[in-house]
Every structure is written in structure tokens, then in C-alpha cells.
Write a protein that holds these residues in place. Structure first.
Motif, PDB file in Angstrom:
ATOM      1  N   ALA A 195      25.037  35.771  33.883  1.00  0.00           N
ATOM      2  CA  ALA A 195      25.993  36.839  33.572  1.00  0.00           C
ATOM      3  C   ALA A 195      26.611  37.252  34.893  1.00  0.00           C
ATOM      4  CB  ALA A 195      25.297  38.018  32.912  1.00  0.00           C
ATOM      5  N   ARG A 196      27.950  37.198  34.982  1.00  0.00           N
ATOM      6  CA  ARG A 196      28.639  37.532  36.231  1.00  0.00           C
ATOM      7  C   ARG A 196      29.313  38.896  36.103  1.00  0.00           C
ATOM      8  NH1 ARG A 196      29.910  32.958  39.546  1.00  0.00           N
ATOM      9  NH2 ARG A 196      30.994  34.462  40.857  1.00  0.00           N
ATOM     10  N   PHE A 197      29.186  39.692  37.142  1.00  0.00           N
ATOM     11  CA  PHE A 197      29.856  40.991  37.231  1.00  0.00           C
ATOM     12  C   PHE A 197      30.792  40.906  38.431  1.00  0.00           C
ATOM     13  CE2 PHE A 197      25.767  41.422  35.235  1.00  0.00           C
ATOM     14  CZ  PHE A 197      25.987  42.277  34.163  1.00  0.00           C
ATOM     15  N   ASN A 198      32.010  40.439  38.195  1.00  0.00           N
ATOM     16  CA  ASN A 198      32.957  40.159  39.268  1.00  0.00           C
ATOM     17  C   ASN A 198      33.612  41.442  39.769  1.00  0.00           C
ATOM     18  OD1 ASN A 198      32.611  37.304  39.181  1.00  0.00           O
ATOM     19  ND2 ASN A 198      33.848  37.278  37.313  1.00  0.00           N
ATOM     20  N   ALA A 199      33.617  41.613  41.069  1.00  0.00           N
ATOM     21  CA  ALA A 199      34.201  42.815  41.664  1.00  0.00           C
ATOM     22  C   ALA A 199      35.671  42.959  41.280  1.00  0.00           C
ATOM     23  CB  ALA A 199      34.045  42.768  43.181  1.00  0.00           C
ATOM     24  N   ALA A 200      36.381  41.839  41.177  1.00  0.00           N
ATOM     25  CA  ALA A 200      37.810  41.900  40.855  1.00  0.00           C
ATOM     26  C   ALA A 200      38.063  42.569  39.504  1.00  0.00           C
ATOM     27  CB  ALA A 200      38.386  40.488  40.866  1.00  0.00           C
ATOM     28  N   ASP A 201      37.134  42.395  38.544  1.00  0.00           N
ATOM     29  CA  ASP A 201      37.308  43.009  37.225  1.00  0.00           C
ATOM     30  C   ASP A 201      37.213  44.532  37.299  1.00  0.00           C
ATOM     31  OD1 ASP A 201      37.523  40.454  36.210  1.00  0.00           O
ATOM     32  OD2 ASP A 201      35.394  40.310  35.701  1.00  0.00           O
ATOM     33  N   TYR A 202      36.442  45.025  38.262  1.00  0.00           N
ATOM     34  CA  TYR A 202      36.263  46.478  38.395  1.00  0.00           C
ATOM     35  C   TYR A 202      37.395  47.091  39.215  1.00  0.00           C
ATOM     36  CZ  TYR A 202      31.595  45.742  36.521  1.00  0.00           C
ATOM     37  OH  TYR A 202      30.541  45.412  35.699  1.00  0.00           O
TER      38      TYR A 202
END
Length: 644
Positions: A195-202
């Protein structure tokens, strides 16, 4: 008391002269020695290595690498890590030399002769009859500032030093089961879900206020500094500069031509075709016998029908470069081929076919197809080359004299470079916005750290004085002075607001991603059914699936005793990831040939580790220590590439 001094003035002056002047001389000598010596950066066996010695060694290493790889980025050679590596090599060489001396290791005359005989550089200096051209030999060494005795002494010492580590380095041995066990563990696979939590999405959800940006700017002012810069002028003294002022007369050129006519003529060249049956140096006896039998079979065919040599070569030779051309190698001189091949080719007559010749490449059958005799070149043909050679030789001799004048001149008249420019007929060059750390794309002398350190020293900045003459390469001296200096300063917020915003977003979005990811990790460890993960993939050190190195590393380090297991991975500025390791998958058994090659590689790794351990023991015995701090290692970003 004072009456005595007044009545005996001459005696008093003489006494004071004897007492005081020597002390000034001694103090001056000591200070000069201290300045010349420089700070101590390492010690080996009680002998110090100084900063100037380190600088020279690093420059020599840089020059050697630039000569062998002209397209290499010069900035890669001038990093703190590269400079420290040069110091480590200096220490290693001295540790080995000190150990060789303690063990009384020596090199016999026969071993030295064999080493010189096998040297490609020396082979190129041999005459057609195989004897060494001593004049060219001395000329080659003279250009490097060495006599034959000095060169041979260095080779003898190097051979003795090699014996120190050879006993360990040449005796590595590991069993096949041990190698297989280690390699299977190293290359095992793991089935994982991500599961990836990409900084760009935030980042898209964040909208900083002016107050947020101002607060971030004030807390991180160093990030928004303009570096100190200077507009400078500098002067370079090198061999080319000295050579420009040298004129060679016609009589000297003719004398030089007559004295070196034989050496200046072209070497004899031979043209040959060959059939190659390759065999590895590590091949078994059976494999070598099979290859030799094939070569003997082909030799019998071409001996019987020499006219078929080209056809036989096309069909059977395994040299991809020459086989399509019927084995033709075109013309070559001595030194161009491996020695067994060369010896055979230069002992044959035109049209001869050799026996089977063994070299490191395998088995050769050679047919000599042509001989090109040496050609004596005329004086007029050789005149430009002769003139350039003589100028180089004279420039080499005059450079040391010019270097002394240069060094003294920039020091004695330190407020200007013009006097030394006029005296030595040099050119003043200028450069704008020079920084202590070279900017991207800058090349040449202005990347030299020693010159830049001297240029940005307090004396050069405050008093605008010339720097000392700095050696930036072999036969290269530079002095520079600052014309205009701009100190480092924090740029106004208004000028860097976009940069501040980007950095604020990068930091805050990575923080939000980590925060969200860490919360999900805690929840999923407690309640695995809540996990939202990607489809399973197999990863290993061989098959990373193009995942960031941190994720692969976390998957392979996870405790496999209680699967499945979750692990959180901080990806820095890229965000966060959660890895779920589902199962361990044994690696596929490699084919026997591949397994054999892997075991050989493993043995080399093991031997390297043993050699390093032995060397570390030697360092302790000779009390070797490096006195400067090792640079911090570069960090990896989320993609696995290096960042400063």
C-alpha cells in the motif's frame, strides 16, 4: 650598567647579534618548515602523511582517471568521498610497504626481468629484432622525471609489496555447500503486497497561507541563502605556456633527426590471418584437449590446401572480428598482439602457416600474408614533429625555473598579477560569480578545491591579495585574486517565495503521508481484514520489480518466522509505504554452469573479505591511523539513486 653599555657599544651590539639573530633565523626556519609541511592527516608506522602529500596524490589520481576516461565528469572526482578514498589508498600502500620491509620481502633480478619483459609499455619499445631500444626507454622515463634505475627500483618495490597480500588473496577457498547455502539465502524471494501513500497525493490537498510560508522561511533560512561569490582574475603557468616562448633552430632539428633516424622510422608491420578456437583459462583439462584437437584438425586441412585458409577461417574461426573476412587481421606492428601470437607472426616468412599457437584466448592457426618493411621518413616530413618534441623537452627543463619565478613573483608582489604576467609573458583570465563550491558545468582549474580554498581565505577576501601559487596538476601552477567579493546572504522572502512554497509542500505532504500510513499500519496489524493492498508480487535482490530499494530491503529483512507480517517503510520526500510479507519462496535452482559461476564469484567475495580482515590486522600492527573525519555517506532517495 648603562655606563658599561655606553662605553662598549660595539661589543654589546656584537653580543646581541650573536644571541638574537640566530633565534629569529631558527623561528623563521621552523615556521617555514611548518607551512611547507602542512597539517598531518594520517600516520603509518610512525611516519606522517601531510595535507600537501594527500593533495598531490589526489591530483595524480584525478589526472590518471581523466587520461583514461576523457568523458568522465570532473566533479565526480573531486567529491569529499573521492578525496578520502585517495587518502585511504595512500595509507594502504604505506601499510603494505611497511609490512614488506618488516618481513624482509625482496624481488629477485629474474622476477624483475620477467615483469619488465611482460609489460606492454616496455614491449612497445622493442626493436624488430626483439631487443630493447634503450634510447627510447630512457627518453620515455625521462619525460616522467625518472631514470631507468629509479623506475626499476619502483617496480622491484611494487613486486615486493604485492607479496604481502598475495598469500591471502590467492588462496581463497569455500566449499560448494557453504556457498550454495549463503547464495540461496541471499537470493531468496518473498511474496509481498503493498500500500503506497504518495506525498504527491497529499500535496494537492494542502494550501499554505502567507503566515505558514513566512514561518517556514524563518525556520529554514539556510535553505534560501545565496552562496558567497567573487569576480576574479587568475594566471596559469603550464608546459604549453613555457613551450610558446621556445624557438628551435634548423641546425638543432637536423642534428636531432640524424641522431634519432632509426627510432623515427616506421616499424616493420606484418599482415596475417588466423583461425581461433577459443578456450577459457579456467577450462578443465578435458575442455582444453577438445579445443586443441579441433585446432589440430583444422591445421591439417589448411596445411594440405593453403588456398582454402580463408574459407576454413570463415566457417570455423570463432573470432567474430576477423572470421567474416577470412581471418584477416590487417597490418600490425610489434606490441599490438599478445606475445605468443606476435612471436610466431614475426618469425614466419610470407605465405607460411604456423603450427597451433597457444595464447590466453585459446588456440590460433596463423597464416602470414604480407610484410611491410620499415620506411625511413625524410627530414622535411618529420620536421613539425621533431620541432614539437624538442620544444617539449626544453619546456620540461625550463618549467622548474619558470615555476620558481612564478611562485616568488605572485607572493612578493601580492597586490597584482600584472608584474608576473609581464615577466613570463602570460595571459590574465577572468571569471565571474566564482563560488567556493563549483557550479554545475564548470570545468578546468576553477574546480580545484585547493585553489578555491586559497581564493576564499580571509587574506584573499579582505586584502584582495594574490593567492599562493597552487599546483592544480602536473606542471600546472595557478594564482588568482579577487576583484569583487559578495558574501553569502539570505535572499529576501519575496525573491524565493515560490521555492519556499515548494519546499513547504514537499515537507508537509511527506509528513501527512507518513502520519496517515503509520495510522493505517497500526490498524492493519490489529485488524488485518481492514488492509487495502495491491495484488501480490514476488521480489528479491535479483527481481526488485522496479520498487524503491527501501521497500525491497524492508521485505527481505522482515521476520519470516510468523507470516504474514506487516512493516512500515519511510520513503522520505516520496511518502510512506506498508509492506505485507505473505510467504517466502525459495530461489529457482540455477543451471549447473550458472551455479559454478556463482560459487566462483562467492569465493572471490569471501577472499576479498578475508584479505580485508588481514589488511586491517596489518594496520593495527604498524599503528596506522587516519586523523581526518570520513565524509558522511550519501543518502538514497526513494528511487534508490544517490542524493547529497
Amino acid at each position: 650598567m648603562f655606563d658599561f653599555i655606553r662605553k662598549h657599544t660595539k661589543w654589546t651590539m656584537a653580543l646581541l647579534f650573536l644571541l638574537i639573530v640566530p633565534s629569529f633565523i631558527l623561528v623563521g626556519m621552523n615556521s617555514n618548515r611548518s607551512a611547507e609541511k602542512g597539517s598531518v592527516v594520517a600516520k603509518v608506522n610512525g611516519v606522517e602523511i601531510t595535507q600537501p602529500e594527500w593533495d598531490r596524490a589526489h591530483l595524480q589520481e584525478v589526472d590518471r582517471l581523466r587520461a583514461s576516461m576523457p568523458t568522465l565528469d570532473a566533479k565526480l572526482l573531486d567529491t569529499p568521498e573521492a578525496r578520502y578514498a585517495a587518502l585511504e589508498r595512500m595509507v594502504r600502500d604505506r601499510v603494505v610497504a611497511a609490512t614488506a620491509a618488516k618481513l624482509n620481502l625482496a624481488t629477485s633480478d629474474q622476477r624483475l626481468a620477467r615483469e619488465l619483459h611482460d609489460s606492454p609499455e616496455i614491449a612497445a619499445l622493442r626493436k624488430p629484432d626483439g631487443t630493447l631500444d634503450m634510447d627510447r626507454y630512457r627518453q620515455l622515463l625521462g619525460a616522467q622525471g625518472m631514470s631507468p634505475e629509479m623506475f626499476e627500483s619502483n617496480i622491484r618495490a611494487d613486486l615486493s609489496n604485492r607479496q604481502v597480500l598475495a598469500g591471502v588473496a590467492n588462496s581463497g577457498l569455500t566449499s560448494a555447500p557453504a556457498a550454495d547455502m549463503a547464495l540461496n539465502a541471499y537470493f531468496e524471494k518473498r511474496e509481498i503486497q503493498l500500500a503506497r501513500f504518495n506525498a504527491a497525493d497529499y500535496a494537492a490537498k494542502l494550501n499554505p497561507t502567507d503566515a505558514d510560508l513566512e514561518q517556514f522561511y524563518k525556520a529554514n533560512e539556510k535553505l534560501f541563502q545565496a552562496p558567497e561569490q567573487a569576480n576574479i582574475e587568475y594566471v596559469l603557468l603550464d608546459l604549453d605556456t613555457v613551450k610558446k616562448g621556445i624557438t628551435v633552430n634548423e641546425a638543432d632539428l637536423k642534428t636531432y633527426y640524424e641522431q634519432n633516424a632509426k627510432q623515427l622510422s616506421s616499424a616493420e608491420e606484418r599482415r596475417a590471418s588466423h583461425i581461433l578456437i577459443p578456450v577459457s583459462q579456467t577450462a578443465s583439462a578435458a575442455e582444453r584437449e577438445k579445443a586443441k584437437a579441433k585446432a589440430d584438425e583444422l591445421l591439417a586441412i589448411v596445411k594440405k590446401s593453403p588456398d582454402t585458409f580463408a574459407d576454413v577461417a570463415r566457417k570455423n574461426s570463432q573470432d567474430p572480428g576477423s572470421a567474416p573476412n577470412g581471418g584477416d587481421l590487417d597490418f600490425f606492428a610489434r606490441g599490438a598482439m599478445v606475445k605468443p601470437f606476435e612471436d610466431a607472426a614475426f618469425s614466419m616468412k610470407k605465405g607460411d602457416i604456423s603450427g597451433v599457437v597457444t595464447s590466453d584466448f585459446g588456440y590460433h592457426i596463423i597464416m602470414l600474408t604480407d610484410i611491410r618493411s620499415p620506411k625511413q621518413r625524410s627530414f622535411e616530413e618529420m620536421k613539425p614533429t621533431l620541432e614539437d618534441d624538442l620544444k617539449k623537452q626544453q619546456a620540461q627543463k625550463k618549467f622548474s625555473e619558470a615555476a620558481e619565478v612564478f611562485s616568488n613573483g605572485v607572493y612578493e608582489q601580492s597586490d597584482s598579477l600584472k608584474p608576473i604576467v609581464e615577466r613570463l609573458k602570460l595571459d590574465i583570465k577572468t571569471a565571474a560569480n566564482v563560488a567556493r563550491q563549483p557550479a554545475a558545468g564548470v570545468t578546468g582549474v576553477l574546480t580545484n578545491p585547493k585553489l578555491l580554498n586559497a581564493l576564499f581565505s580571509p587574506d584573499a577576501i579582505e586584502k584582495k591579495r594574490n593567492t599562493e601559487a597552487v599546483e592544480v596538476g602536473p606542471n600546472q601552477l595557478v594564482s588568482a585574486r579577487i576583484l569583487q567579493y559578495t558574501p553569502a546572504r539570505t535572499q529576501p522572502l519575496a525573491d524565493v517565495k515560490d521555492n519556499v512554497r515548494q519546499r513547504w509542500l514537499a515537507q508537509r505532504s511527506a509528513e501527512e503521508a507518513r502520519k496517515d500510513g503509520a495510522a493505517k499500519l497500526a490498524d492493519w496489524k490489529t485488524t488485518p481484514a481492514h488492509a487495502t493492498l495491491n495484488a501480490p508480487v514476488l521480489v528479491s535482490r535479483e527481481q526488485t520489480q522496479q520498487l524503491p530499494v527501501q521497500i525491497v530491503d524492508a521485505a527481505l529483512r522482515a521476520d519470516s518466522s510468523a507470516l504474514p507480517v506487516f512493516a512500515g517503510v519511510d520513503l522520505g520526500s516520496q511518502g510512506y509505504a506498508i509492506v505485507k510479507v505473505d510467504k517466502v519462496v525459495a530461489r529457482d535452482a540455477p543451471p549447473e554452469a550458472g551455479a559454478k559461476q556463482e560459487r566462483s564469484q562467492y569465493t572471490q567475495w569471501w577472499t576479498s573479505a578475508e584479505t580485508l580482515a588481514y589488511y586491517n590486522g596489518l594496520k593495527q600492527r604498524v599503528k596506522a591511523e587516519i586523523l581526518v573525519a570520513k565524509p558522511a555517506p550519501a543518502k538514497l532517495n526513494a528511487q534508490g539513486s544517490v542524493t547529497p
